[in-house]
Design a protein around this motif. Structure first.
Motif, mmCIF file in Angstrom:
data_model
loop_
_atom_site.group_PDB
_atom_site.id
_atom_site.type_symbol
_atom_site.label_atom_id
_atom_site.label_comp_id
_atom_site.label_asym_id
_atom_site.label_seq_id
_atom_site.Cartn_x
_atom_site.Cartn_y
_atom_site.Cartn_z
ATOM 1 N N VAL B 4 0.868 -1.176 0.000
ATOM 2 C CA VAL B 4 0.000 0.000 0.000
ATOM 3 C C VAL B 4 0.905 1.225 0.000
ATOM 4 C CG1 VAL B 4 -1.729 1.319 1.251
ATOM 5 C CG2 VAL B 4 -1.890 -1.175 1.195
ATOM 6 N N GLU B 5 0.754 2.050 -1.002
ATOM 7 C CA GLU B 5 1.523 3.300 -1.086
ATOM 8 C C GLU B 5 0.647 4.464 -0.631
ATOM 9 O OE1 GLU B 5 4.439 2.132 -4.855
ATOM 10 O OE2 GLU B 5 3.259 3.980 -4.870
ATOM 11 N N GLN B 6 1.236 5.375 0.126
ATOM 12 C CA GLN B 6 0.477 6.484 0.702
ATOM 13 C C GLN B 6 1.221 7.794 0.441
ATOM 14 O OE1 GLN B 6 -0.657 5.839 4.806
ATOM 15 N NE2 GLN B 6 -1.283 7.954 5.112
ATOM 16 N N HIS B 7 0.462 8.807 0.031
ATOM 17 C CA HIS B 7 1.044 10.122 -0.257
ATOM 18 C C HIS B 7 0.084 11.231 0.177
ATOM 19 C CE1 HIS B 7 4.205 8.352 -2.704
ATOM 20 N NE2 HIS B 7 3.269 7.579 -3.223
ATOM 21 N N PRO B 8 0.583 12.378 0.623
ATOM 22 C CA PRO B 8 1.996 12.679 0.849
ATOM 23 C C PRO B 8 2.461 12.145 2.202
ATOM 24 C CG PRO B 8 0.681 14.567 1.429
ATOM 25 C CD PRO B 8 -0.290 13.509 0.974
ATOM 26 N N GLY B 103 -0.273 1.667 4.837
ATOM 27 C CA GLY B 103 0.540 2.647 4.148
ATOM 28 C C GLY B 103 1.575 3.190 5.116
ATOM 29 N N THR B 104 2.465 4.023 4.607
ATOM 30 C CA THR B 104 3.595 4.496 5.398
ATOM 31 C C THR B 104 3.257 5.696 6.280
ATOM 32 O OG1 THR B 104 4.277 5.668 3.419
ATOM 33 C CG2 THR B 104 5.428 3.615 3.909
ATOM 34 N N GLY B 105 2.041 6.198 6.179
ATOM 35 C CA GLY B 105 1.609 7.267 7.070
ATOM 36 C C GLY B 105 1.776 8.656 6.488
ATOM 37 N N THR B 106 0.879 9.552 6.910
ATOM 38 C CA THR B 106 0.939 10.975 6.538
ATOM 39 C C THR B 106 0.864 11.794 7.809
ATOM 40 O OG1 THR B 106 -0.134 10.646 4.394
ATOM 41 C CG2 THR B 106 -0.226 12.864 5.357
ATOM 42 N N ARG B 107 1.884 12.630 8.004
ATOM 43 C CA ARG B 107 1.859 13.512 9.174
ATOM 44 C C ARG B 107 1.138 14.789 8.778
ATOM 45 N NH1 ARG B 107 4.262 13.465 13.896
ATOM 46 N NH2 ARG B 107 5.623 11.764 13.251
ATOM 47 N N LEU B 108 -0.048 14.995 9.343
ATOM 48 C CA LEU B 108 -0.858 16.173 9.043
ATOM 49 C C LEU B 108 -0.673 17.221 10.129
ATOM 50 C CD1 LEU B 108 -3.103 17.675 7.446
ATOM 51 C CD2 LEU B 108 -4.768 16.467 8.869
ATOM 52 N N LYS B 109 -0.336 18.427 9.691
ATOM 53 C CA LYS B 109 -0.240 19.568 10.617
ATOM 54 C C LYS B 109 -1.281 20.595 10.199
ATOM 55 C CE LYS B 109 4.713 19.265 11.638
ATOM 56 N NZ LYS B 109 6.001 19.968 11.586
#
Lengths: 112, 112
Positions: B4-8, B103-109
């Motif tokens: 599973v690919e995750q962006h951004p 997925g590799t995760g998305t850090r949301l700010k």
């Protein structure tokens, strides 16, 4: 309703030692899965258990093992610890396949 | 293998704006797609999920869309608030299994 409980929360071990982590699922949940979380690799599947049977195993060396008891509680064991085993180990329980997996807070293992 | 690919990987938005996170999965047998939010020091918590027989699902400010043909699914958060700041993970799971591929995760700010 109590959530997924993992013990201990923190562990520091020396290279070469072994460690056992414990997970108590939500009451009534018969499925337990384990994941390793590291900054570099993300969440990696370790294994899943249902009614005391291991149904699936991830790509981890044989040093990683687990089991599930008749009350659905699960343990995972890591033998001959390496520095790279330092990670957050997460346990999740669910009622059935393709249903919500509830995660515990994890056990943070540090290998020195 | 399953992937599973995750962006951004990181996403900064102003409070009140929308945020979109996208995932692509490789296993065409996948039929369950949960999204998890993980706050510091806590285990992942499910925020929304979608099954393969549905194209879109909405829960207040959060929505998920699924395109099975393209093997894409996306998380949409509208009217973002500072408390939405966290790491978000997508995952995929196949029939009859409790194993998630994350997925590799998305850090949301969310900037106030």
């Amino acid at each position: 309703k109590a959530g997924v409980t993992q013990t201990p929360r923190y562990l520091i071990k020396t290279r070469g030692q072994q460690v056992t982590l414990s997970c108590s699922p939500i009451s009534g949940h018969r499925s337990v899965s384990w994941y390793q979380q590291t900054p570099g690799q993300g969440l990696q599947f370790l294994f899943e258990y249902f009614s005391e049977t291991q149904r699936n195993k991830g790509n981890f060396p044989g040093r990683f093992s687990g089991r599930q008891f008749s009350n659905s509680r699960s343990e995972m064991n890591v033998s001959t610890l390496e520095l790279g085993d330092s990670a957050l180990y997460l346990c999740a329980s669910s009622l059935g396949s393709n249903t919500e997996a509830f995660f515990g807070q994890g056990t943070r293992l540090t290998v020195v | 293998g399953e992937n599973v690919e995750q962006h951004p990987s990181t996403l900064s938005v102003q409070e009140g704006d929308s945020a979109v996170i996208k995932c692509t999965y490789s296993d065409s047998a996948s039929n369950y797609f949960p999204w998890y939010k993980q706050e510091l020091g806590k285990g992942p918590q499910l925020i929304i999920d979608i099954r393969s027989n549905v194209g879109e699902k909405k829960d207040q400010r959060i929505a998920v869309t699924l395109n099975k043909t393209a093997k894409h699914f996306s998380l949409h958060i509208t009217e973002t608030q500072p408390e939405d700041s966290a790491v978000y993970f997508c995952a995929a799971s196949g029939p009859g299994t409790y194993k998630y591929i994350f997925g590799t995760g998305t850090r949301l700010k969310v900037l106030a």
